[in-house]
Design a protein around this motif. Structure first.
Motif: not given
Length: 222
Positions: A30-52
């Motif tokens: 659903v997206a690929a982001v840098s660390g600074g965008q991580a938390v906001q991206a998870v809140r907005e996109l609600r992924p099932d799995v995160v590769l961090l």
């Protein structure tokens, strides 16, 4: 459709993982982001799995992991890194990561690993498995608190926990114990609740500290 978010400081890594995942059936990056965008991206996109990514220049991956784990209905998080030292493995797993993958994971295996994570199973890169088994878990020393927690489990729940430690999915555990997947899911939930942990990896760590996963040969050597 399994929704995956890739968080990494390297654009090449983000692009590569996105292409691999989007080429797989039933998986969408659903997206690929840098660390600074991580938390906001998870809140907005609600992924099932995160590769961090565990180490990023703009934000510490372990800090991001802690923030994600505090979210309501947090996603499954697997740490993605080139590092396999004991400290990183311990910190990631004890903070609630459901897996630990190295960045040189075979691209052909990545979709399978994502599906395994989404199914609720544990994923550990082969290079760090020995660290988990023989390193920071403190083999040979039983933790009294862990023993008390494990003693709360029924015989069936102990059997399920032992198979969780083998990395089996709910379906795999069901096949081994001749139970339906739904029944296994219920047992897994009971195990997590009784052990007071948030995921399978942490449950296995408790079982190991309690001595539940040691073989007779292990005991004979001490």
């Amino acid at each position: 459709m399994i929704r995956v978010l890739v968080i990494d400081d390297e654009a090449l890594v983000r692009t590569g993982f996105t292409h691999i995942l989007n080429a797989a059936d039933g998986i969408r990056a659903v997206a690929a982001v840098s660390g600074g965008q991580a938390v906001q991206a998870v809140r907005e996109l609600r992924p099932d799995v995160v590769l961090l990514d565990i180490r990023m220049p703009d934000v510490d991956g372990l800090t991001v992991l802690s923030e994600l784990r505090r979210m309501p209905g947090p996603p499954v998080v697997a740490m993605l890194t080139t590092f396999d030292t004991d400290a990183y493995v311990e910190a990631a797993l004890r903070s609630g990561a459901a897996g630990f993958l190295l960045k040189d994971t075979d691209p052909e295996q990545l979709p399978y690993l994502i599906r395994t994570l989404a199914d609720g199973s544990t994923i550990l890169a082969s290079q760090v498995t020995r660290t988990v088994v023989d390193g920071f878990l403190g083999r040979g020393v039983r933790d009294p608190c862990a023993v008390r927690l494990v003693d709360r489990l029924s015989e069936r729940e102990r059997a399920v926990l032992a198979l969780m430690a083998e990395g089996l999915s709910n379906a795999g555990i069901g096949a081994r114990l001749h139970l339906s997947t739904g029944t296994v899911k219920g047992h897994v939930g009971a195990v997590l609740e009784k052990l007071r942990v948030g995921n399978r990896v942490q449950a296995v760590l408790v079982a190991e500290r309690a001595g539940l996963l040691r073989s007779p040969e292990d005991g004979a050597d001490r």
